[in-house]
Design a protein around this motif. Structure first.
Motif, PDB file in Angstrom:
ATOM      1  N   GLY A  87       0.784  -1.241   0.000  1.00 28.51           N
ATOM      2  CA  GLY A  87       0.000   0.000   0.000  1.00 28.51           C
ATOM      3  C   GLY A  87       0.812   1.286   0.000  1.00 28.51           C
ATOM      4  O   GLY A  87       0.250   2.383   0.016  1.00 28.51           O
ATOM      5  N   ASP A  88       2.132   1.190  -0.005  1.00 28.59           N
ATOM      6  CA  ASP A  88       2.963   2.402   0.100  1.00 28.59           C
ATOM      7  C   ASP A  88       2.683   3.396  -1.019  1.00 28.59           C
ATOM      8  O   ASP A  88       2.523   3.011  -2.179  1.00 28.59           O
ATOM      9  N   GLN A  89       2.640   4.677  -0.646  1.00 29.09           N
ATOM     10  CA  GLN A  89       2.510   5.734  -1.652  1.00 29.09           C
ATOM     11  C   GLN A  89       3.878   6.041  -2.267  1.00 29.09           C
ATOM     12  O   GLN A  89       3.982   6.395  -3.430  1.00 29.09           O
ATOM     13  N   ILE A  90       4.889   5.949  -1.422  1.00 25.91           N
ATOM     14  CA  ILE A  90       6.236   6.324  -1.878  1.00 25.91           C
ATOM     15  C   ILE A  90       6.946   5.117  -2.475  1.00 25.91           C
ATOM     16  O   ILE A  90       6.989   4.046  -1.864  1.00 25.91           O
ATOM     17  N   ARG A  91       7.484   5.298  -3.691  1.00 25.69           N
ATOM     18  CA  ARG A  91       8.261   4.224  -4.323  1.00 25.69           C
ATOM     19  C   ARG A  91       9.742   4.466  -4.109  1.00 25.69           C
ATOM     20  O   ARG A  91      10.178   5.609  -4.011  1.00 25.69           O
ATOM     21  N   TRP A  92      10.487   3.404  -4.046  1.00 27.91           N
ATOM     22  CA  TRP A  92      11.944   3.503  -4.048  1.00 27.91           C
ATOM     23  C   TRP A  92      12.399   3.356  -5.494  1.00 27.91           C
ATOM     24  O   TRP A  92      12.021   2.401  -6.176  1.00 27.91           O
ATOM     25  N   VAL A  93      13.202   4.318  -5.931  1.00 30.90           N
ATOM     26  CA  VAL A  93      13.750   4.241  -7.284  1.00 30.90           C
ATOM     27  C   VAL A  93      15.270   4.126  -7.155  1.00 30.90           C
ATOM     28  O   VAL A  93      15.923   5.002  -6.572  1.00 30.90           O
ATOM     29  N   PHE A  94      15.798   3.027  -7.658  1.00 29.22           N
ATOM     30  CA  PHE A  94      17.250   2.791  -7.580  1.00 29.22           C
ATOM     31  C   PHE A  94      17.884   3.060  -8.943  1.00 29.22           C
ATOM     32  O   PHE A  94      17.437   2.516  -9.955  1.00 29.22           O
ATOM     33  N   LEU A  95      18.901   3.897  -8.942  1.00 31.40           N
ATOM     34  CA  LEU A  95      19.630   4.210 -10.177  1.00 31.40           C
ATOM     35  C   LEU A  95      20.931   3.406 -10.224  1.00 31.40           C
ATOM     36  O   LEU A  95      21.348   2.841  -9.205  1.00 31.40           O
ATOM     37  N   ASP A  96      21.601   3.422 -11.384  1.00 32.44           N
ATOM     38  CA  ASP A  96      22.914   2.762 -11.459  1.00 32.44           C
ATOM     39  C   ASP A  96      24.042   3.708 -11.051  1.00 32.44           C
ATOM     40  O   ASP A  96      25.214   3.442 -11.285  1.00 32.44           O
ATOM     41  N   ILE A  97      23.686   4.847 -10.431  1.00 25.16           N
ATOM     42  CA  ILE A  97      24.691   5.750  -9.857  1.00 25.16           C
ATOM     43  C   ILE A  97      24.141   6.266  -8.535  1.00 25.16           C
ATOM     44  O   ILE A  97      22.935   6.471  -8.397  1.00 25.16           O
ATOM     45  N   GLY A  98      25.040   6.431  -7.555  1.00 18.89           N
ATOM     46  CA  GLY A  98      24.607   6.938  -6.259  1.00 18.89           C
ATOM     47  C   GLY A  98      25.703   7.761  -5.620  1.00 18.89           C
ATOM     48  O   GLY A  98      26.556   8.319  -6.306  1.00 18.89           O
ATOM     49  N   LYS A  99      25.678   7.786  -4.298  1.00 18.82           N
ATOM     50  CA  LYS A  99      26.658   8.594  -3.552  1.00 18.82           C
ATOM     51  C   LYS A  99      28.094   8.172  -3.850  1.00 18.82           C
ATOM     52  O   LYS A  99      28.992   9.001  -3.865  1.00 18.82           O
ATOM     53  N   PHE A 100      28.309   6.870  -4.089  1.00 16.22           N
ATOM     54  CA  PHE A 100      29.682   6.394  -4.293  1.00 16.22           C
ATOM     55  C   PHE A 100      30.078   6.396  -5.768  1.00 16.22           C
ATOM     56  O   PHE A 100      31.212   6.144  -6.113  1.00 16.22           O
ATOM     57  N   GLY A 101      29.124   6.692  -6.649  1.00 14.36           N
ATOM     58  CA  GLY A 101      29.414   6.721  -8.075  1.00 14.36           C
ATOM     59  C   GLY A 101      29.637   8.144  -8.578  1.00 14.36           C
ATOM     60  O   GLY A 101      29.801   8.350  -9.776  1.00 14.36           O
ATOM     61  N   GLY A 102      29.642   9.124  -7.667  1.00 13.72           N
ATOM     62  CA  GLY A 102      29.897  10.498  -8.076  1.00 13.72           C
ATOM     63  C   GLY A 102      28.919  11.515  -7.505  1.00 13.72           C
ATOM     64  O   GLY A 102      29.161  12.715  -7.581  1.00 13.72           O
ATOM     65  N   LEU A 103      27.811  11.049  -6.927  1.00 15.63           N
ATOM     66  CA  LEU A 103      26.818  12.011  -6.429  1.00 15.63           C
ATOM     67  C   LEU A 103      26.967  12.249  -4.923  1.00 15.63           C
ATOM     68  O   LEU A 103      25.980  12.322  -4.190  1.00 15.63           O
TER      69      LEU A 103
END
Ligand SMILES: *Cc1c(COP(=O)(O)O)cnc(C)c1O
Length: 376
Positions: free
Chosen positions: A277-293
């Motif tokens: 029932g969650d309203q919020i989705r988790w979206v995972f990218l192929d880049i994150g904090k350790f990939g440059g962000l």
């Protein structure tokens, strides 16, 4: 998104997450800084993006370089800058590196305490030093805290000590905090700098230079003032505080020079929920904090994210990177609105990522390769 970057992505179809930097934008930014502050020398802060193509272009355009380490100095030299166009702007240097810099011909060093002055006096006799003063960083989205600089009253002693040890007490520097949205933020530090000039002049030491640092913003989600507005406000403040004894000035733009010149192409790896029932989705990218962000730390920098499905209904998402570290979450406290129709495998474009990305990317955390970069 520039036409050149769009064409590059469409024709080259590079694999995996990558940064693409458009040198035309870097050139425009450099020329805009020069027009906005025509009497001020530009020292590009190499750490923002040290890609050789960027350094060569800037060297060709006449830029100088603010370097924080021996490798950065070597990169600036390799790009064609002469040593008189390079400053060793880090206030925290190993004495052996001061000696190496001196051997490479560097003559301009930052300090913020007497111990650092002594290293320079020993290893680079007679060199020019400027003392960094503290700045509270109010108005900045990426403030630089109390790590660098000293109180202006102490800077008097630091510069006097330099003078006593045979160095050239050359000037004052400060940094108003990175991604500084307030064009007036330089005023207070310029008032302190002018006071320092007067106090030292009474003691027979005549400073020549004010280093106005970086802080010039990139446009992320919110509008930012134009470079011209910063130029006007800074020139007015210099005149207000220094009257008719205008010092030599330099700026050290990093983010403002290259941030807006780059775009990261990434991909949606997974979209999920923690319960049905969650309203919020988790979206995972192929880049994150350790990939440059890394600048999403504390959700300080909020990058604009474009998808092929923009325009339809959106819903709040928690955006995260692909690694197995729980810190690798980009936006959660303030979720990010993304299209409801977004799907696994979709490409996303992360804008304003030309600064502080490639160099922040880990070497191979979890086996993910460092952020690839194409400078076109
Ligand atoms: C990082 C840094 C800069 C560049 O700051 P921006 O906010 O990116 O323009 C300039 N000067 C010094 C000394 C720095 O450490």
């Amino acid at each position: 998104m520039t036409a050149r970057i769009r064409d590059f992505l469409a024709t080259r179809r590079p694999e995996g997450p990558c940064l693409v930097v458009d040198l035309d934008v870097v050139r425009d930014n450099f020329l805009t800084f020069r027009r906005a502050l025509p009497d001020t020398r530009i020292f590009y802060a190499v750490k923002a993006n040290p890609a050789p193509e960027i350094l060569s272009l800037l060297a060709e355009l006449g830029s100088s370089f603010d370097c924080a380490s021996i490798p950065e100095i070597e990169m600036a030299l390799a790009a064609g800058a002469t040593p008189d166009r390079i400053s060793f702007g880090n206030t925290i240097k190993k004495e052996a590196d001061v000696a190496r810099a001196r051997r490479l011909g560097i003559d301009l060093f930052a300090v913020d305490c007497e111990a650092e002055v002594e290293k320079i006096a020993r290893q680079a006799p007679g060199a020019r030093v400027f003392c960094r003063i503290l700045c509270d960083g109010a108005g900045a989205e990426w403030p630089l805290s109390r790590k660098f600089g000293c109180e202006p009253e102490m800077a008097v002693d630091v510069l006097e000590h330099a003078h006593r040890l045979g160095l050239t007490a050359y000037g004052v520097s400060f940094h108003v905090g990175s991604q500084q949205g307030n064009t007036e933020a330089w005023d207070g530090a310029l008032a302190s700098s002018a006071q320092l000039f007067r106090t030292l002049a009474e003691r027979g030491i005549h400073l020549k230079m004010v280093n106005l640092g970086g802080g010039f913003p990139t446009r992320y989600l919110k509008d930012v003032p134009a470079t011209e507005a910063y130029g006007r406000s800074i020139s007015d403040a210099v005149r207000r505080h220094f009257g008719n004894a205008i010092p030599e000035t330099i700026i050290e733009p990093g983010r403002g020079m290259v941030g807006g010149a780059g775009i990261i192409k990434a991909e949606v790896v997974l979209i999920s929920k923690k319960q049905a029932g969650d309203q919020i989705r988790w979206v995972f990218l192929d880049i994150g904090k350790f990939g440059g962000l890394a600048e999403t730390m504390d959700e300080s920098i909020r990058y604009p994210i474009r998808t092929e499905r923009d325009g339809g209904d959106t819903a709040p998402c928690i955006l995260a990177g692909p690694t197995c570290d729980s810190a690798d979450v980009l936006y959660e406290k303030t979720p990010y609105a993304l299209p409801l129709s977004l799907e696994i495998g979709d490409e996303v474009l992360i804008e304003g990522t030309g600064a502080y990305t490639t160099t922040y990317s880990a070497v191979a955390f979890n086996g993910f390769e460092p952020l690839r970069s194409y400078v076109i």
